[in-house]
Design a protein around this motif. Sequence first.
Motif, PDB file in Angstrom:
ATOM      1  N   ILE A   1       0.851  -1.190   0.000  1.00  0.00           N
ATOM      2  CA  ILE A   1       0.000   0.000   0.000  1.00  0.00           C
ATOM      3  C   ILE A   1       0.885   1.238   0.000  1.00  0.00           C
ATOM      4  N   GLU A   2       0.592   2.188  -0.887  1.00  0.00           N
ATOM      5  CA  GLU A   2       1.338   3.442  -0.924  1.00  0.00           C
ATOM      6  C   GLU A   2       0.366   4.614  -0.930  1.00  0.00           C
ATOM      7  N   VAL A   3       0.750   5.699  -0.259  1.00  0.00           N
ATOM      8  CA  VAL A   3      -0.105   6.874  -0.120  1.00  0.00           C
ATOM      9  C   VAL A   3       0.058   7.762  -1.346  1.00  0.00           C
ATOM     10  N   ASP A   4      -1.049   8.076  -2.006  1.00  0.00           N
ATOM     11  CA  ASP A   4      -0.985   8.844  -3.252  1.00  0.00           C
ATOM     12  C   ASP A   4      -0.576  10.299  -3.038  1.00  0.00           C
ATOM     13  N   GLN A   5      -0.957  10.894  -1.911  1.00  0.00           N
ATOM     14  CA  GLN A   5      -0.734  12.333  -1.704  1.00  0.00           C
ATOM     15  C   GLN A   5       0.370  12.638  -0.696  1.00  0.00           C
ATOM     16  N   PHE A   6       1.186  11.661  -0.338  1.00  0.00           N
ATOM     17  CA  PHE A   6       2.141  11.870   0.751  1.00  0.00           C
ATOM     18  C   PHE A   6       3.127  12.998   0.452  1.00  0.00           C
ATOM     19  N   LYS A   7       3.715  12.987  -0.750  1.00  0.00           N
ATOM     20  CA  LYS A   7       4.700  14.019  -1.080  1.00  0.00           C
ATOM     21  C   LYS A   7       4.056  15.404  -1.119  1.00  0.00           C
ATOM     22  N   VAL A   8       2.811  15.483  -1.613  1.00  0.00           N
ATOM     23  CA  VAL A   8       2.120  16.772  -1.649  1.00  0.00           C
ATOM     24  C   VAL A   8       1.978  17.338  -0.241  1.00  0.00           C
TER      25      VAL A   8
ATOM     26  N   PHE B   1      -7.479  13.291   5.983  1.00  0.00           N
ATOM     27  CA  PHE B   1      -6.393  13.671   6.889  1.00  0.00           C
ATOM     28  C   PHE B   1      -6.630  15.080   7.393  1.00  0.00           C
ATOM     29  N   GLU B   2      -6.640  15.232   8.697  1.00  0.00           N
ATOM     30  CA  GLU B   2      -6.884  16.543   9.297  1.00  0.00           C
ATOM     31  C   GLU B   2      -5.579  17.145   9.795  1.00  0.00           C
ATOM     32  N   TRP B   3      -5.352  18.410   9.425  1.00  0.00           N
ATOM     33  CA  TRP B   3      -4.128  19.101   9.847  1.00  0.00           C
ATOM     34  C   TRP B   3      -4.441  20.580  10.022  1.00  0.00           C
ATOM     35  N   ASN B   4      -4.127  21.089  11.199  1.00  0.00           N
ATOM     36  CA  ASN B   4      -4.370  22.506  11.526  1.00  0.00           C
ATOM     37  C   ASN B   4      -5.812  22.927  11.262  1.00  0.00           C
ATOM     38  N   GLY B   5      -6.730  22.045  11.648  1.00  0.00           N
ATOM     39  CA  GLY B   5      -8.143  22.381  11.540  1.00  0.00           C
ATOM     40  C   GLY B   5      -8.758  22.189  10.178  1.00  0.00           C
ATOM     41  N   ARG B   6      -7.985  21.707   9.204  1.00  0.00           N
ATOM     42  CA  ARG B   6      -8.513  21.475   7.864  1.00  0.00           C
ATOM     43  C   ARG B   6      -8.387  19.996   7.506  1.00  0.00           C
ATOM     44  N   THR B   7      -9.339  19.516   6.709  1.00  0.00           N
ATOM     45  CA  THR B   7      -9.337  18.117   6.292  1.00  0.00           C
ATOM     46  C   THR B   7      -8.925  18.025   4.827  1.00  0.00           C
ATOM     47  N   TYR B   8      -8.018  17.111   4.532  1.00  0.00           N
ATOM     48  CA  TYR B   8      -7.506  16.929   3.182  1.00  0.00           C
ATOM     49  C   TYR B   8      -7.832  15.523   2.695  1.00  0.00           C
ATOM     50  N   GLY B   9      -8.163  15.420   1.429  1.00  0.00           N
ATOM     51  CA  GLY B   9      -8.441  14.119   0.845  1.00  0.00           C
ATOM     52  C   GLY B   9      -7.178  13.302   0.679  1.00  0.00           C
ATOM     53  N   VAL B  10      -7.228  12.058   1.124  1.00  0.00           N
ATOM     54  CA  VAL B  10      -6.088  11.152   1.006  1.00  0.00           C
ATOM     55  C   VAL B  10      -6.580   9.835   0.431  1.00  0.00           C
ATOM     56  N   THR B  11      -5.845   9.288  -0.511  1.00  0.00           N
ATOM     57  CA  THR B  11      -6.161   7.992  -1.085  1.00  0.00           C
ATOM     58  C   THR B  11      -4.902   7.134  -1.104  1.00  0.00           C
ATOM     59  N   VAL B  12      -5.097   5.847  -1.323  1.00  0.00           N
ATOM     60  CA  VAL B  12      -3.964   4.931  -1.418  1.00  0.00           C
ATOM     61  C   VAL B  12      -4.103   4.074  -2.670  1.00  0.00           C
ATOM     62  N   SER B  13      -2.973   3.627  -3.174  1.00  0.00           N
ATOM     63  CA  SER B  13      -2.923   2.639  -4.244  1.00  0.00           C
ATOM     64  C   SER B  13      -2.362   1.356  -3.649  1.00  0.00           C
ATOM     65  N   ALA B  14      -2.867   0.226  -4.110  1.00  0.00           N
ATOM     66  CA  ALA B  14      -2.447  -1.048  -3.523  1.00  0.00           C
ATOM     67  C   ALA B  14      -2.159  -2.070  -4.611  1.00  0.00           C
ATOM     68  N   GLY B  15      -1.214  -2.956  -4.318  1.00  0.00           N
ATOM     69  CA  GLY B  15      -0.883  -4.071  -5.192  1.00  0.00           C
ATOM     70  C   GLY B  15      -0.913  -5.367  -4.416  1.00  0.00           C
ATOM     71  N   ILE B  16      -1.448  -6.399  -5.012  1.00  0.00           N
ATOM     72  CA  ILE B  16      -1.583  -7.704  -4.352  1.00  0.00           C
ATOM     73  C   ILE B  16      -0.775  -8.737  -5.130  1.00  0.00           C
ATOM     74  N   ALA B  17      -0.015  -9.559  -4.413  1.00  0.00           N
ATOM     75  CA  ALA B  17       0.723 -10.669  -5.027  1.00  0.00           C
ATOM     76  C   ALA B  17       0.528 -11.915  -4.176  1.00  0.00           C
ATOM     77  N   LEU B  18       0.151 -13.017  -4.801  1.00  0.00           N
ATOM     78  CA  LEU B  18      -0.017 -14.289  -4.094  1.00  0.00           C
ATOM     79  C   LEU B  18       1.322 -14.987  -3.932  1.00  0.00           C
ATOM     80  N   PHE B  19       1.486 -15.696  -2.801  1.00  0.00           N
ATOM     81  CA  PHE B  19       2.730 -16.419  -2.566  1.00  0.00           C
ATOM     82  C   PHE B  19       3.044 -17.344  -3.742  1.00  0.00           C
ATOM     83  N   ALA B  20       2.012 -18.051  -4.234  1.00  0.00           N
ATOM     84  CA  ALA B  20       2.226 -19.052  -5.278  1.00  0.00           C
ATOM     85  C   ALA B  20       2.714 -18.415  -6.573  1.00  0.00           C
ATOM     86  N   ASP B  21       2.230 -17.212  -6.879  1.00  0.00           N
ATOM     87  CA  ASP B  21       2.640 -16.547  -8.114  1.00  0.00           C
ATOM     88  C   ASP B  21       4.087 -16.083  -8.066  1.00  0.00           C
TER      89      ASP B  21
END
Length: 526
Positions: free
Chosen positions: A145-152, A219-239
């Motif tokens: 899982i990685e945060v889409d807006q972290f650097k922003v 995500f709330e910071w200094n009284g304001r709420t910001y939209g945060v999303t994540v991208s995810a990748g799934i891998a099975l052990f067998a694959d």
Amino acid sequence: MDDSTALRVPPTELFDAVPASMLLRDLPQPLAVLDTASGRVRMVNAALVQRLGRPGAELETLSLPQLQQLMREVSGGAGAREACGHLHPVHLASGDALLWFADRCSGESVPALRDEVTGLLSRRGFEERLRELLSAQAGGALIRIEVDQFKVITDAYGREAGNRLLAQLGKLITSLVRDGDDPARLGGDEFAVVIEGADVERAWQIAERVRLQVAAHGFEWNGRTYGVTVSAGIALFADAFHDLSELMSAASTACEAAKVRGRNRIEIYRREDRELNRLRGEQSWGARVLEILEADRFALFRQRIVPLAQSNTPPHYEVLLRVRGVSGWAPPPEFVAAAERYGLMPQVDRRVIARVMREMSRLSAQERPVTAINLSGHSLNDQGLAAYIARMLDRNEVQADRICFEITETAAIANTARAVSFVNSVRQLGCTVALDDFGAGMSSFSYLKTLNVDVLKIDGSFVRHVASDAVDAATIESMVKVARLRGLTTIAECVENAEILARLGELGVDYAQGFHLHRPEAWSLP
């Protein structure tokens, strides 16, 4: 050794003999590579990213003092650095400096099994647990899982806000998985969850639950709420054949595909997925780029640029980068794509410049041709590049007027301020500058007022059909007229037959380049 002497340590032959790529990849100590010309961080390894809890892309924008200050903060203050850490700089043959941050606290486990910011498992702890599951040949899935807006968020509000976001996400992810599915923070904004015994449907449900809940909470910071999303990748052990590195790479590739395909989504690793295979190929190329650079295992070909009228100027060539492929030396699209993705193109360009200068120094001053070197758009942001070019010219005693640097029009438009600064700097050295692919942009002519270049290289899309297309002919004619008003030389690329060549001469083009005139020839092999 104190910080003030960091860059004055004599070169160490032991480390000069070992490729920096191997050190960065294999050593568990936190490492950074410093560009000694600019005093800025060029590259960091995963151990330093984990130690500092900051994304690698952010760390690679810092100066040496900023990086040292951050190390002190993470260690607990100025006094803590003396007690628990030390900076060991080692100069490399390339002129860069390897910075080795070694921890010395006897009671500290480095790297720790728990992440300091989130309290989750660290990469080391997570990989130990995952390795045990894989060795037992148990079924399961890995979710990355990685945060889409972290650097922003960190760019806008600083490290404190970034750490708050990471801590909140760590708690949220923990609350959404089973007690036995201990999540981890791998470093930067990267999280992972291993789901023991899960099939792809169960792993998808958990990843989707995390994705929806993160988007709902924000995500709330200094009284304001910001939209945060994540991208995810799934891998099975067998694959991944129950192999740790294979599994981590597969999940990373799937997560990268989720970001490329729009972010705020989930992708499942499938071996037959062409896009995943392409991304995975770029990741494998990332390590090869460093190895090729450190061992100078690349070739330079050159192609003649021919005057269309009688000329007493020296011969002109453009240098072309080649890397070893299955069938020999070939143009390097995968190499360049990986180098750009991992921020390595400035290093590639510097190595090419050094090689060109070295080859030219072997010729007498009268024999040296005018040689054009392509620069990537990424190198325009290399603030120490002009100084590096000056050093290479001086070291190899090459006349500056025999070197031309080509920058693409699209790169110049994307980095206009840096392009202007670079063009002015190298022209002051006596080099010339060509604007490559001219005409490809929507506002080509307007940029001629801003960029003080010497040469226009007309984009091949206008040249290929100039003998049969009146619009292309009129476009090239207008380019030639504007170039003459500005005192610029014109070069037409992609000249593929005699008809094209004749038409270009009628239109007043100064030089031509293409397979009809000269096929690229090997010039400098490793």
